[in-house]
Design a protein around this motif. Structure first.
Motif, PDB file in Angstrom:
ATOM      1  N   ASN A   1     -29.612  43.198  10.079  1.00  0.00           N
ATOM      2  CA  ASN A   1     -30.585  42.887  11.121  1.00  0.00           C
ATOM      3  C   ASN A   1     -30.487  41.388  11.551  1.00  0.00           C
ATOM      4  OD1 ASN A   1     -31.685  45.302  11.098  1.00  0.00           O
ATOM      5  ND2 ASN A   1     -33.419  44.659   9.549  1.00  0.00           N
ATOM      6  N   LEU A   2     -30.031  40.675  10.288  1.00  0.00           N
ATOM      7  CA  LEU A   2     -29.563  39.128  10.555  1.00  0.00           C
ATOM      8  C   LEU A   2     -28.403  39.061  11.629  1.00  0.00           C
ATOM      9  CD1 LEU A   2     -30.482  36.351   9.616  1.00  0.00           C
ATOM     10  CD2 LEU A   2     -28.141  36.424   8.362  1.00  0.00           C
ATOM     11  N   GLU A   3     -27.474  39.981  11.342  1.00  0.00           N
ATOM     12  CA  GLU A   3     -26.511  39.662  12.372  1.00  0.00           C
ATOM     13  C   GLU A   3     -26.770  40.218  13.719  1.00  0.00           C
ATOM     14  OE1 GLU A   3     -22.957  42.238  10.936  1.00  0.00           O
ATOM     15  OE2 GLU A   3     -22.014  41.286  12.848  1.00  0.00           O
ATOM     16  N   SER A   4     -27.603  41.359  13.723  1.00  0.00           N
ATOM     17  CA  SER A   4     -28.152  41.662  15.213  1.00  0.00           C
ATOM     18  C   SER A   4     -28.952  40.453  15.835  1.00  0.00           C
ATOM     19  CB  SER A   4     -29.032  42.781  14.918  1.00  0.00           C
ATOM     20  OG  SER A   4     -28.354  43.884  14.330  1.00  0.00           O
ATOM     21  N   GLN A   5     -29.673  39.826  15.088  1.00  0.00           N
ATOM     22  CA  GLN A   5     -30.502  38.557  15.712  1.00  0.00           C
ATOM     23  C   GLN A   5     -29.499  37.471  15.988  1.00  0.00           C
ATOM     24  OE1 GLN A   5     -33.391  38.781  16.672  1.00  0.00           O
ATOM     25  NE2 GLN A   5     -34.135  40.717  15.749  1.00  0.00           N
ATOM     26  N   ALA A   6     -28.552  37.183  15.157  1.00  0.00           N
ATOM     27  CA  ALA A   6     -27.594  36.359  15.486  1.00  0.00           C
ATOM     28  C   ALA A   6     -26.690  36.689  16.719  1.00  0.00           C
ATOM     29  CB  ALA A   6     -26.412  36.205  14.439  1.00  0.00           C
ATOM     30  N   ARG A   7     -26.436  37.785  17.116  1.00  0.00           N
ATOM     31  CA  ARG A   7     -25.740  38.289  18.250  1.00  0.00           C
ATOM     32  C   ARG A   7     -26.589  38.148  19.265  1.00  0.00           C
ATOM     33  NH1 ARG A   7     -21.435  42.039  17.770  1.00  0.00           N
ATOM     34  NH2 ARG A   7     -22.327  42.471  15.458  1.00  0.00           N
ATOM     35  N   ARG A   8     -27.812  38.704  19.133  1.00  0.00           N
ATOM     36  CA  ARG A   8     -28.884  38.451  20.302  1.00  0.00           C
ATOM     37  C   ARG A   8     -28.874  37.033  20.661  1.00  0.00           C
ATOM     38  NH1 ARG A   8     -35.095  38.636  19.280  1.00  0.00           N
ATOM     39  NH2 ARG A   8     -35.919  38.645  21.275  1.00  0.00           N
ATOM     40  N   LEU A   9     -29.180  36.057  19.788  1.00  0.00           N
ATOM     41  CA  LEU A   9     -29.428  34.800  20.218  1.00  0.00           C
ATOM     42  C   LEU A   9     -28.121  34.005  21.018  1.00  0.00           C
ATOM     43  CD1 LEU A   9     -30.312  31.768  19.734  1.00  0.00           C
ATOM     44  CD2 LEU A   9     -29.333  31.705  17.385  1.00  0.00           C
ATOM     45  N   PHE A  10     -26.894  34.414  20.246  1.00  0.00           N
ATOM     46  CA  PHE A  10     -25.466  33.920  20.996  1.00  0.00           C
ATOM     47  C   PHE A  10     -25.240  34.549  22.182  1.00  0.00           C
ATOM     48  CE2 PHE A  10     -25.123  32.215  16.305  1.00  0.00           C
ATOM     49  CZ  PHE A  10     -25.380  30.990  16.670  1.00  0.00           C
ATOM     50  N   SER A  11     -25.860  35.408  22.661  1.00  0.00           N
ATOM     51  CA  SER A  11     -25.448  36.351  23.766  1.00  0.00           C
ATOM     52  C   SER A  11     -26.593  35.718  24.862  1.00  0.00           C
ATOM     53  CB  SER A  11     -25.740  37.821  23.731  1.00  0.00           C
ATOM     54  OG  SER A  11     -25.254  38.454  22.513  1.00  0.00           O
ATOM     55  N   LEU A  12     -27.246  35.102  24.811  1.00  0.00           N
ATOM     56  CA  LEU A  12     -28.005  34.559  25.650  1.00  0.00           C
ATOM     57  C   LEU A  12     -27.397  33.668  26.490  1.00  0.00           C
ATOM     58  CD1 LEU A  12     -31.350  33.618  23.530  1.00  0.00           C
ATOM     59  CD2 LEU A  12     -31.406  35.294  25.503  1.00  0.00           C
TER      60      LEU A  12
ATOM     61  N   ASN B   1     -23.550  30.930  12.428  1.00  0.00           N
ATOM     62  CA  ASN B   1     -22.335  30.617  13.352  1.00  0.00           C
ATOM     63  C   ASN B   1     -21.685  31.558  14.416  1.00  0.00           C
ATOM     64  OD1 ASN B   1     -21.825  28.059  11.884  1.00  0.00           O
ATOM     65  ND2 ASN B   1     -21.636  29.335  10.116  1.00  0.00           N
ATOM     66  N   SER B   2     -21.350  31.371  15.488  1.00  0.00           N
ATOM     67  CA  SER B   2     -20.962  32.277  16.195  1.00  0.00           C
ATOM     68  C   SER B   2     -19.423  31.992  16.778  1.00  0.00           C
ATOM     69  CB  SER B   2     -21.689  32.400  17.533  1.00  0.00           C
ATOM     70  OG  SER B   2     -20.891  33.013  18.578  1.00  0.00           O
ATOM     71  N   TYR B   3     -18.474  32.879  16.478  1.00  0.00           N
ATOM     72  CA  TYR B   3     -17.074  32.641  16.782  1.00  0.00           C
ATOM     73  C   TYR B   3     -16.524  33.741  17.813  1.00  0.00           C
ATOM     74  CZ  TYR B   3     -17.646  30.259  12.406  1.00  0.00           C
ATOM     75  OH  TYR B   3     -18.000  29.484  10.999  1.00  0.00           O
ATOM     76  N   PRO B   4     -16.609  33.139  19.089  1.00  0.00           N
ATOM     77  CA  PRO B   4     -16.212  34.255  20.019  1.00  0.00           C
ATOM     78  C   PRO B   4     -14.773  34.476  19.960  1.00  0.00           C
ATOM     79  CG  PRO B   4     -17.354  32.404  21.170  1.00  0.00           C
ATOM     80  CD  PRO B   4     -17.045  32.161  19.829  1.00  0.00           C
ATOM     81  N   ALA B   5     -14.155  35.725  20.445  1.00  0.00           N
ATOM     82  CA  ALA B   5     -12.752  36.196  20.419  1.00  0.00           C
ATOM     83  C   ALA B   5     -11.970  34.931  21.233  1.00  0.00           C
ATOM     84  CB  ALA B   5     -12.326  37.519  20.947  1.00  0.00           C
ATOM     85  N   CYS B   6     -10.561  34.566  20.705  1.00  0.00           N
ATOM     86  CA  CYS B   6     -10.057  33.615  21.230  1.00  0.00           C
ATOM     87  C   CYS B   6      -8.723  33.816  21.817  1.00  0.00           C
ATOM     88  CB  CYS B   6      -9.997  32.441  20.103  1.00  0.00           C
ATOM     89  SG  CYS B   6      -8.909  31.143  20.732  1.00  0.00           S
ATOM     90  N   PRO B   7      -8.401  33.552  23.121  1.00  0.00           N
ATOM     91  CA  PRO B   7      -7.128  33.996  23.848  1.00  0.00           C
ATOM     92  C   PRO B   7      -6.047  33.443  22.949  1.00  0.00           C
ATOM     93  CG  PRO B   7      -8.362  32.359  25.230  1.00  0.00           C
ATOM     94  CD  PRO B   7      -9.158  32.745  24.200  1.00  0.00           C
ATOM     95  N   ASN B   8      -5.919  32.077  22.256  1.00  0.00           N
ATOM     96  CA  ASN B   8      -4.767  31.790  21.537  1.00  0.00           C
ATOM     97  C   ASN B   8      -5.213  31.323  20.033  1.00  0.00           C
ATOM     98  OD1 ASN B   8      -2.501  30.981  20.442  1.00  0.00           O
ATOM     99  ND2 ASN B   8      -2.067  29.560  22.422  1.00  0.00           N
TER     100      ASN B   8
END
Ligand SMILES: C=C1C[C@]23C[C@@]1(O)CC[C@H]2[C@@]12CCC[C@@](C)(C(=O)O1)[C@H]2[C@@H]3C(=O)O
Ligand SMILES: O=C(O)CCC(=O)C(=O)O
Ligand SMILES: [Fe+2]
Length: 365
Positions: A89-100, A209-216
């Motif tokens: 649930n914590l991970e889902s809330q983090a995802r929800r937050l950083f997706s804004l 913390n949120s670390y999006p996928a990175c092209p390099n």
């Protein structure tokens, strides 16, 4: 739950940089502002390089923890009693937050005189290049920020954060007690300064913390190498790897980065600078970093745990020779913001000067 007092804010220097809120998630290349000259790669973990995994129900738990804190400064725990659903649930809330959308997240932006809020990791201001991450720091109640983010739907976020903080406090108190016992204290001598048993009163900060996928990923860093200023930090890193620790220098072997492999349901425990001070260097404040990858968006949650605001930490075993001087978490954070990786060394004092222990966290034994 006590948070760090914010009467006098801790001033990390304000970032001098470039586009502060570049949208990492939609980037097709790493811009110059985020390109780090050299990211020391980590070789595949060798056979003697497994970070200890400790079962908290083991009969040998005290010695296992003591050994892990001395040799690595990091370990993973299982059988900690935290419900897996809460972690998810914590991970889902983090995802929800950083997706804004960025503009929405900035409504909960960290203001210059507060610890809490959305933004770059506070250490970002110490580097000329930006990191491939965003953070949300929660000190005290998440309510005001959650209301700005989701005016009509903030309840779930607050409920999960509060439940998570409650559970982490329980685990942190247990871990701290085991660490103190492994340093040779007995149950009776675990006595915090002040009239009450203030081990029940630890301060904490929750860092999402949120670390999006990175092209390099070879040219970017999620979170630059650092130690935490805490007594201990409990990190939930879900199932995507990214956390690496610098293996303490053994005779003749060079230091190297070692990946902390995600174990479903496990929590990572880092020894922080204040615990290094408390043990007078016997426990090792671990240097760590977060790397990014090409395909997965990674989230982590660090429960950063320190002593109550008014309590000074000093070595619990009266040392012979140089030692760390008594210091509060707030004062130490101020030093860290200025001196960063030189902060620990700057609080060492000579033998003659460490006789005043009237205000130390634990009675000296
Ligand atoms: C209490 C704190 C510890 C922290 C700085 C802060 O004021 C709030 C966030 C914490 C954090 C989380 C990410 C890594 C880190 C080094 C940073 O930049 O902010 C830590 C800080 C720390 O442990 O020193
Ligand atoms: O995301 C990670 O693995 C590390 C996070 C971290 O070091 C921190 O929040 O202090
Ligand atoms: Fe950290």
């Amino acid at each position: 739950m006590p948070s760090i007092s914010m009467e006098q804010p801790i001033h990390f220097p304000q970032p001098i940089h470039h586009p502060k809120h570049f949208d990492l998630g939609s980037a097709h290349e790493v811009p110059d502002s985020h390109t780090w000259p050299t990211i020391q790669p980590n070789p595949p973990n060798g056979p003697n390089e497994s970070i200890p995994v400790i079962d908290l129900s083991s009969p040998d738990v005290i010695s296992l923890i003591g050994h892990a804190c001395e040799s690595w400064g990091v370990f993973q725990v299982i059988s900690h009693g935290v419900d897996l659903n809460l972690l998810h649930n914590l991970e889902s809330q983090a995802r929800r937050l950083f997706s804004l959308p960025t503009q929405q997240k900035l409504k909960a932006g960290r203001s210059p005189n507060s610890i809490s809020g959305y933004g770059l990791a506070p250490i970002s201001s110490l580097f000329s290049k930006l990191m491939w991450s965003e953070g949300f720091t929660i000190s005290g109640s998440p309510l005001d920020h959650a209301r700005s983010l989701w005016p009509d739907d903030y309840f779930n976020f607050c409920e999960v954060i509060e439940e998570y903080n409650k559970e982490m406090k329980r685990v942190a108190e247990r871990l701290m007690q085991l660490m103190l016992l492994s340093l040779g204290l007995t149950e009776e001598t675990i006595k915090w300064a002040g009239p009450m048993n203030e081990l029940q009163d630890i301060s904490s900060v929750l860092q999402l913390n949120s670390y999006p996928a990175c092209p390099n990923p070879d040219r970017a860093i999620g979170l630059a190498a650092h130690t935490d200023s805490s007594l201990l930090t409990i990190l939930y890193q879900s199932n995507t790897s990214g956390l690496q620790v610098l293996r303490p220098n053994k005779e003749s072997s060079p230091t190297q980065w070692v990946t902390v492999p995600p174990i479903p349901g496990a929590l990572v425990v880092n020894v922080g600078d204040l615990c290094h001070i408390l043990s007078n260097g016997r426990f090792h404040s671990v240097v760590h970093r977060a790397v990014v990858n090409r395909t997965e968006h990674r989230y982590s949650a660090a429960y950063i745990c320190g002593p109550p605001a008014h309590v000074k930490v000093s070595p619990i075993v009266k040392p012979v020779g140089p030692a760390y001087r008594p210091i509060t978490w707030r004062e130490y954070l101020g030093i860290k913001a200025r001196l960063f990786d030189k902060a620990l060394a700057s609080v060492i004092i000579s033998e003659e000067d460490h006789n005043d222990n009237s205000t130390c966290l634990l009675s000296c034994v």
